[in-house]
Design an enzyme around this catalytic site. Structure first.
Site, PDB file in Angstrom:
ATOM      1  N   HIS A  89      85.084 -25.356  15.151  1.00 47.01           N
ATOM      2  CA  HIS A  89      85.852 -23.961  14.415  1.00 47.01           C
ATOM      3  C   HIS A  89      85.502 -23.973  13.027  1.00 47.01           C
ATOM      4  CE1 HIS A  89      88.329 -22.492  17.419  1.00 47.01           C
ATOM      5  NE2 HIS A  89      89.018 -23.488  17.991  1.00 47.01           N
TER       6      HIS A  89
ATOM      7  N   HIS B  46      85.870 -30.395  19.017  1.00 44.68           N
ATOM      8  CA  HIS B  46      86.335 -29.260  19.097  1.00 44.68           C
ATOM      9  C   HIS B  46      86.693 -28.368  17.863  1.00 44.68           C
ATOM     10  CE1 HIS B  46      88.337 -25.825  21.716  1.00 44.68           C
ATOM     11  NE2 HIS B  46      88.928 -25.563  20.545  1.00 44.68           N
ATOM     12  N   GLU B  47      87.495 -29.060  17.201  1.00 45.59           N
ATOM     13  CA  GLU B  47      88.408 -28.466  15.980  1.00 45.59           C
ATOM     14  C   GLU B  47      87.028 -28.318  14.932  1.00 45.59           C
ATOM     15  OE1 GLU B  47      91.144 -26.901  16.524  1.00 45.59           O
ATOM     16  OE2 GLU B  47      91.548 -27.799  18.282  1.00 45.59           O
TER      17      GLU B  47
ATOM     18  N   GLY C  60      95.469 -29.000  19.071  1.00 45.91           N
ATOM     19  CA  GLY C  60      94.819 -28.993  17.752  1.00 45.91           C
ATOM     20  C   GLY C  60      94.341 -27.652  17.022  1.00 45.91           C
TER      21      GLY C  60
ATOM     22  N   CYS D 256      91.519 -23.226  24.404  1.00 44.13           N
ATOM     23  CA  CYS D 256      91.496 -22.918  22.838  1.00 44.13           C
ATOM     24  C   CYS D 256      92.516 -21.894  22.653  1.00 44.13           C
ATOM     25  CB  CYS D 256      90.248 -22.330  22.351  1.00 44.13           C
ATOM     26  SG  CYS D 256      90.062 -22.133  20.583  1.00 44.13           S
ATOM     27  N   LEU D 257      93.394 -22.262  21.557  1.00 45.86           N
ATOM     28  CA  LEU D 257      94.548 -21.055  21.266  1.00 45.86           C
ATOM     29  C   LEU D 257      94.004 -19.850  20.908  1.00 45.86           C
ATOM     30  CD1 LEU D 257      97.107 -23.624  19.144  1.00 45.86           C
ATOM     31  CD2 LEU D 257      97.234 -22.821  21.596  1.00 45.86           C
TER      32      LEU D 257
ATOM     33  N   GLN E 251      91.102 -20.884  12.508  1.00 45.78           N
ATOM     34  CA  GLN E 251      91.882 -20.144  13.455  1.00 45.78           C
ATOM     35  C   GLN E 251      93.160 -19.200  13.034  1.00 45.78           C
ATOM     36  OE1 GLN E 251      92.142 -23.751  16.145  1.00 45.78           O
ATOM     37  NE2 GLN E 251      91.972 -22.186  17.579  1.00 45.78           N
TER      38      GLN E 251
HETATM   39 NI    NI Z   1      90.022 -24.068  19.409  1.00 44.82          NI
END
Ligand code: NI
Length: 173
Positions: free
Chosen positions: A141, A137-138, A49, A95-96, A54
């Site tokens: 963000h 989670h997204e 995701g 997480c990226l 991000q």
């Molecule tokens: Ni993340």
């Protein structure tokens, strides 16, 4: 046609990750051009995701693909949680924007989310398991929240120091 150009991913503790995203006013050419770039960036980084936050674009847009074959992209624009299960479960998340860090976060096990798709059509999606976790989670963000903020201040500070150090070393190399 050239493959979509990848976007740089912000790394925690970059303060820009705490920006609250704005509602997408219209699924216009700008948004339509952004979607393939976000998907390509997510696939390139082996993520499941990615939120626009991000990649330092502060609009309510997320892309997800939790499929094994990486061929089921899901685009959620202006997502709203319509319902979340009372039942929660603590699961390991990564997480990226927080590379190499995995820790447990308590989430609803199922959610129903309403959002526009890539064509601007409103849809309601019922999700459970990994997809439900990923959506929550997204969506965090988009509110400027990174999953490490659910952890204890002690853990969070350790992660912060570790990532700052890693970034400095990467810059030096
Ligand atoms: Ni993340």
């Amino acid at each position: 046609m050239n493959p979509p150009e990848l976007l740089p991913i912000l790394r925690y503790p970059d303060p820009r990750l705490h920006t609250v995203a704005k509602t997408v006013a219209a699924v216009d050419d700008r948004i339509r051009a952004l979607i393939p770039r976000m998907l390509a960036t997510m696939y390139d980084a082996n993520g499941i995701g990615l939120a626009a936050t991000q990649v330092d674009i502060h609009v309510r847009l997320i892309v997800i693909d939790v499929s094994e074959a990486r061929d089921q992209p899901l685009v959620l624009i202006n997502p709203v949680i319509e319902w979340a299960s009372e039942e929660t479960r603590k699961g390991e998340e990564g997480c990226l924007s927080v590379p190499g860090i995995y820790d447990g976060v308590e989430r609803s096990v199922a959610v129903r989310v309403r959002a526009l798709d890539a064509e601007g059509v409103e849809r309601s999606i019922e999700a459970q398991g990994m997809l439900a976790v990923c959506i929550q989670h997204e969506m965090d963000h988009l509110m400027g929240k990174v999953f490490v903020e659910y952890l204890s201040p002690l853990k969070r500070n350790r992660i912060k120091s570790k990532l700052v150090k890693a970034q400095r070393e990467a810059e030096r190399a």
